[in-house]
Design a protein around this motif. Sequence first.
Motif, PDB file in Angstrom:
ATOM      1  N   CYS A   6     -39.244 -17.983 -40.780  1.00 22.72           N
ATOM      2  CA  CYS A   6     -40.083 -17.771 -39.433  1.00 22.72           C
ATOM      3  C   CYS A   6     -41.380 -18.840 -39.779  1.00 22.72           C
ATOM      4  O   CYS A   6     -41.853 -18.430 -40.978  1.00 22.72           O
ATOM      5  CB  CYS A   6     -40.379 -16.232 -39.498  1.00 22.72           C
ATOM      6  N   CYS A   9     -44.106 -15.484 -40.507  1.00 21.61           N
ATOM      7  CA  CYS A   9     -44.209 -14.575 -41.740  1.00 21.61           C
ATOM      8  C   CYS A   9     -43.268 -15.196 -42.793  1.00 21.61           C
ATOM      9  O   CYS A   9     -43.260 -14.490 -43.936  1.00 21.61           O
ATOM     10  CB  CYS A   9     -43.689 -12.925 -41.290  1.00 21.61           C
ATOM     11  N   HIS A  10     -42.641 -16.054 -42.364  1.00 20.70           N
ATOM     12  CA  HIS A  10     -41.883 -16.703 -43.591  1.00 20.70           C
ATOM     13  C   HIS A  10     -40.597 -15.892 -43.914  1.00 20.70           C
ATOM     14  O   HIS A  10     -40.009 -16.194 -45.087  1.00 20.70           O
ATOM     15  CB  HIS A  10     -42.597 -17.275 -44.814  1.00 20.70           C
ATOM     16  N   SER A  11     -40.170 -15.012 -43.206  1.00 19.27           N
ATOM     17  CA  SER A  11     -39.031 -14.281 -43.411  1.00 19.27           C
ATOM     18  C   SER A  11     -37.598 -14.906 -43.066  1.00 19.27           C
ATOM     19  O   SER A  11     -37.849 -15.915 -42.101  1.00 19.27           O
ATOM     20  CB  SER A  11     -38.986 -12.865 -42.744  1.00 19.27           C
ATOM     21  N   SER A  26     -39.690  -9.018 -39.370  1.00 19.69           N
ATOM     22  CA  SER A  26     -41.201  -8.629 -39.806  1.00 19.69           C
ATOM     23  C   SER A  26     -42.263  -8.881 -38.805  1.00 19.69           C
ATOM     24  O   SER A  26     -43.277  -8.231 -38.973  1.00 19.69           O
ATOM     25  CB  SER A  26     -41.329  -8.918 -41.219  1.00 19.69           C
ATOM     26  N   CYS A  27     -42.149  -9.632 -38.140  1.00 19.80           N
ATOM     27  CA  CYS A  27     -43.303 -10.065 -37.249  1.00 19.80           C
ATOM     28  C   CYS A  27     -43.147 -10.067 -35.834  1.00 19.80           C
ATOM     29  O   CYS A  27     -43.987 -10.141 -34.936  1.00 19.80           O
ATOM     30  CB  CYS A  27     -44.074 -11.404 -37.448  1.00 19.80           C
ATOM     31  N   ASN A 218     -48.469 -12.043 -33.272  1.00 16.25           N
ATOM     32  CA  ASN A 218     -47.835 -13.096 -34.352  1.00 16.25           C
ATOM     33  C   ASN A 218     -48.410 -14.450 -33.773  1.00 16.25           C
ATOM     34  O   ASN A 218     -48.498 -15.473 -34.622  1.00 16.25           O
ATOM     35  CB  ASN A 218     -46.343 -13.084 -34.449  1.00 16.25           C
ATOM     36  N   GLU A 221     -51.669 -14.978 -35.706  1.00 16.35           N
ATOM     37  CA  GLU A 221     -51.124 -15.230 -37.232  1.00 16.35           C
ATOM     38  C   GLU A 221     -50.698 -16.609 -37.253  1.00 16.35           C
ATOM     39  O   GLU A 221     -50.983 -17.320 -38.199  1.00 16.35           O
ATOM     40  CB  GLU A 221     -50.269 -14.126 -37.658  1.00 16.35           C
ATOM     41  N   ASN A 225     -52.458 -19.450 -39.718  1.00 20.47           N
ATOM     42  CA  ASN A 225     -51.700 -20.214 -40.754  1.00 20.47           C
ATOM     43  C   ASN A 225     -51.827 -21.567 -40.601  1.00 20.47           C
ATOM     44  O   ASN A 225     -51.698 -22.479 -41.535  1.00 20.47           O
ATOM     45  CB  ASN A 225     -50.257 -19.699 -40.710  1.00 20.47           C
TER      46      ASN A 225
END
Length: 291
Positions: A6, A9-11, A26-27, A218, A221, A225
């Motif tokens: 992602c 959130c980098h999941s 998660s996001c 998101n 966010e 980032n």
Amino acid sequence: MTIQTCPVCHSAMSRGLKSWHLEFGSCGYEKSELKPAINEALAHEQINEQFREEGLRSVRNANFNELLKSIINVLSSPGYNRLLDVGCAHGWFLETAQKKGFEAHGIEPDRVVYEATAKSGLSIRQGFFPEALEANEQFDVIVVNDVFGHLPDLTSVLQGCENHLTSRGILVLNLPSSSGFFYKTARLLSKLGINGFFERLWQKGLPSPHLHYFNAMNLRELLRNNGFEEISNGQLSALKLQGLFARISYTKEHILPIRLLIFLVVAIALPLTKMIPSDIIYSVSRKKLSH
């Protein structure tokens, strides 16, 4: 299979509702593996461009006036008026911005749409952002109207925005929301095996399908980032009665009785849309001073 992560959130990815749909739990970020077909003749045959223009003009122009109010409130100092519209399409936002005193320029990647809009005399060029710009071109405002979710490499796009914004410049994003009522309804229907509405919102089979879906949290966010700090946000109208039937009809995917039924249902529901989460959100941000 290469594991995708992602951008927020980098999941790790997980398969979503369809073979082409991915989710990042998660996001709440969602993406697709649909393939853009801009400038391919076969994809354009799926669209009645006259109906599309008629269907979108009213709601887009109303939203553009709201966006420009927000932009003007942020740009309190005179002289910060050089504006770029990324994916300017028919040039409606450029026209509205010019009336408000902006020096407005546009970029449009779709050759067919560009050629039609260029006849209006607006300052536009054909190509993709940021490649269509000269390296030293700077703008006080970069606006991405209903285009951000269609762009493959969002990191490069945001880097391009940072590079081409003046030190006090602002980035304005206007895009569909995965928190919207109609999107959530389409997801529910898809889980029940009724896929048409979900596919339509992702614009599956059209020249420029959606590749990403964000919500307000998101998206904020993602901007953080990538060197931006959100300073305001809000909701915009997703639908208006004027032009609604043309908007339902422009993809040629339903026979007339089905289109009439969809029009009737949506028209009846329109008064309720003011009381439910909108399917269109916007965000205004600046480059982080420390970035």
